[in-house]
Design a protein around this motif. Structure first.
Motif, PDB file in Angstrom:
ATOM      1  N   HIS A   7      -9.480   3.102  -3.326  1.00 15.67           N
ATOM      2  CA  HIS A   7      -8.068   2.731  -3.459  1.00 15.67           C
ATOM      3  C   HIS A   7      -7.157   3.943  -3.399  1.00 15.67           C
ATOM      4  O   HIS A   7      -7.589   5.079  -3.580  1.00 15.67           O
ATOM      5  CB  HIS A   7      -7.809   1.951  -4.752  1.00 15.67           C
ATOM      6  N   GLU A  32      -6.046  -8.226  -8.598  1.00 16.74           N
ATOM      7  CA  GLU A  32      -7.499  -8.087  -8.732  1.00 16.74           C
ATOM      8  C   GLU A  32      -7.897  -7.668 -10.137  1.00 16.74           C
ATOM      9  O   GLU A  32      -8.895  -8.147 -10.675  1.00 16.74           O
ATOM     10  CB  GLU A  32      -8.022  -7.062  -7.728  1.00 16.74           C
ATOM     11  N   TYR A  78      -4.122  -3.514 -10.203  1.00 17.14           N
ATOM     12  CA  TYR A  78      -4.714  -3.449  -8.867  1.00 17.14           C
ATOM     13  C   TYR A  78      -4.391  -4.710  -8.069  1.00 17.14           C
ATOM     14  O   TYR A  78      -4.593  -5.832  -8.542  1.00 17.14           O
ATOM     15  CB  TYR A  78      -6.237  -3.311  -8.946  1.00 17.14           C
ATOM     16  N   THR A  79      -3.916  -4.493  -6.850  1.00 25.35           N
ATOM     17  CA  THR A  79      -3.774  -5.574  -5.879  1.00 25.35           C
ATOM     18  C   THR A  79      -4.355  -5.069  -4.558  1.00 25.35           C
ATOM     19  O   THR A  79      -4.836  -3.941  -4.469  1.00 25.35           O
ATOM     20  CB  THR A  79      -2.305  -5.985  -5.667  1.00 25.35           C
ATOM     21  N   ARG A  80      -4.301  -5.902  -3.547  1.00 27.04           N
ATOM     22  CA  ARG A  80      -4.664  -5.455  -2.200  1.00 27.04           C
ATOM     23  C   ARG A  80      -3.483  -5.712  -1.279  1.00 27.04           C
ATOM     24  O   ARG A  80      -2.899  -6.802  -1.284  1.00 27.04           O
ATOM     25  CB  ARG A  80      -5.905  -6.182  -1.697  1.00 27.04           C
ATOM     26  N   GLY A  88      -5.706  -5.235   3.588  1.00 23.78           N
ATOM     27  CA  GLY A  88      -6.993  -5.317   2.902  1.00 23.78           C
ATOM     28  C   GLY A  88      -7.317  -4.140   2.017  1.00 23.78           C
ATOM     29  O   GLY A  88      -8.317  -4.158   1.301  1.00 23.78           O
ATOM     30  N   ASN A  89      -6.493  -3.076   2.033  1.00 21.32           N
ATOM     31  CA  ASN A  89      -6.756  -1.907   1.200  1.00 21.32           C
ATOM     32  C   ASN A  89      -6.345  -2.155  -0.249  1.00 21.32           C
ATOM     33  O   ASN A  89      -5.299  -2.753  -0.512  1.00 21.32           O
ATOM     34  CB  ASN A  89      -5.981  -0.701   1.732  1.00 21.32           C
ATOM     35  N   ARG A  90      -7.173  -1.679  -1.179  1.00 17.96           N
ATOM     36  CA  ARG A  90      -6.864  -1.809  -2.598  1.00 17.96           C
ATOM     37  C   ARG A  90      -5.802  -0.772  -2.977  1.00 17.96           C
ATOM     38  O   ARG A  90      -5.906   0.399  -2.630  1.00 17.96           O
ATOM     39  CB  ARG A  90      -8.124  -1.612  -3.431  1.00 17.96           C
ATOM     40  N   TYR A 132     -16.334  -3.601  -3.366  1.00 14.29           N
ATOM     41  CA  TYR A 132     -15.325  -3.707  -2.310  1.00 14.29           C
ATOM     42  C   TYR A 132     -14.648  -2.369  -2.054  1.00 14.29           C
ATOM     43  O   TYR A 132     -14.162  -1.697  -2.973  1.00 14.29           O
ATOM     44  CB  TYR A 132     -14.253  -4.750  -2.666  1.00 14.29           C
ATOM     45  N   THR A 164     -12.747  -0.171   1.688  1.00 12.27           N
ATOM     46  CA  THR A 164     -12.360  -0.350   3.079  1.00 12.27           C
ATOM     47  C   THR A 164     -12.799   0.851   3.902  1.00 12.27           C
ATOM     48  O   THR A 164     -12.640   1.996   3.455  1.00 12.27           O
ATOM     49  CB  THR A 164     -10.841  -0.558   3.203  1.00 12.27           C
TER      50      THR A 164
END
Length: 342
Positions: free
Chosen positions: A226, A252, A267-269, A273-275, A317, A319
């Motif tokens: 992230h 998340e 935390y979100t994305r 798609g990246n945290r 998870y 990316t």
């Protein structure tokens, strides 16, 4: 009077001033741009082809985030700024003497030239010294001359990029690379009985972390866990949670308090798609003799801090995404409808 000690000590040296910026790749560039500007509150400072250069209101440099359209999410590169031209040259000399391949990159949006290389796990890294200083346009000067920009109060109103968290197959090797080659200080480590490490938190400043490595449990290479952006208070983190909720962006993890560095987090994305973490708080390391805090996996798993435990996605998870676990762990998430459009 007690005589001062004359015992030999290893003095920490610093050729790296601080983390400079990160490039984030996204397969949904327009949506990602809206996320970072409308929800996080970053400002577009420049645009070049398929890339945007964004800054927080506290950045003295022209940008802290380069957002680039790409076929997959992940890290384009991370950049650190050297203390001086001589410090930059010393680090390049060290890289070459250590057998680390690299090449010079032309100046970009007011920063550079930079020397680009890869860490032991393959993450692209740049080091530079020359930079332009941000100057607000006429009529946009802040009231306080010590501020670099006006307090806009837009979105989460992030001030700056706070840290980059990278996934790695060999955390220990990556940590040693930054310690030995760049003088970064390690604040905390998760270490197993066999000496292998699950996490390491490093910084070139008294800030508890700027570069983080965590174990990649799917054995990927050069993946991003992230990017984290700083806000001024815990209340601002909670405000960001309300903003994300009303924009229908799934959260998340958090808001809660981390074990390492003791920061407050959310935390979100982002749409690509990246945290992304929004954070505040945490301790500062002023003691020059302080050694890293070592956690065993059992101590860390006991969660001595407070708040809900991190979800399983946090271990798997990253990316670019890999494997079935990264997909199935979030299969029950609703399709995000950003900025309140469903």
């Amino acid at each position: 009077m007690t005589e001062p000690t004359t015992e030999p000590t290893t003095e920490r040296w610093r050729d790296v001033a601080h983390i400079g910026h990160a490039e984030l790749l996204t397969p949904a560039p327009e949506e990602s741009l809206r996320y970072f500007t409308s929800l996080l509150g970053l400002t577009v400072a420049a645009e070049d082809g398929g890339s945007w250069y964004l800054r927080g209101y506290g950045d003295y440099e022209p940008y802290c985030l380069k957002l680039t359209a790409a076929g997959h999410p992940g890290l384009g590169h991370m950049a650190v700024r050297a203390w001086s031209p001589a410090a930059l040259q010393r680090r390049v000399t060290w890289l070459k003497s250590a057998g680390v391949d690299g090449s010079w990159v032309e100046p970009e949006a007011g920063k550079g030239p930079a020397f680009e290389f890869a860490d032991p796990d393959g993450h692209p890294v740049r080091i530079y010294y020359e930079t332009s200083k941000w100057s607000p346009g006429a009529g946009q000067e802040p009231a306080m001359k010590t501020n670099h920009g006006r307090y806009l109060g837009r979105g989460a109103n992030v001030r700056r990029l706070e840290h980059v968290n990278l996934m790695a197959r060999d955390v220990r090797a990556c940590r040693a690379f930054w310690e030995d080659g760049f003088g970064l200080r390690t604040f905390e480590i998760i270490r197993r009985d066999d000496g292998a490490e699950d996490g390491a938190w490093l910084s070139s400043t008294v800030q508890g972390h700027e570069v983080i490595y965590v174990r990649d449990y799917l054995s990927g290479a050069a993946r991003l866990h992230h990017l984290a952006f700083w806000v001024d208070s815990r209340e601002d983190v909670l405000r960001a949670a309300d903003l994300m909720n009303d924009a229908f962006v799934p959260i998340e993890a958090g808001p809660s308090r981390h074990i390492p560095i003791q920061g407050f987090y959310l935390y979100t994305r982002e749409p690509g798609g990246n945290r992304i973490e929004i954070c505040s708080g945490g301790y500062l390391g002023f003691d020059p003799d302080d050694n890293p805090v070592i956690w065993t996996p059992a101590q860390y798993a006991a969660k001595p801090g407070w708040g809900a435990r991190l979800p399983s996605t946090f271990r798997t998870y990253g990316t670019p995404a890999l494997g079935v676990p990264a997909e199935s762990d979030c299969s029950d998430w609703p399709a995000p409808a950003y900025l309140g459009q469903r």
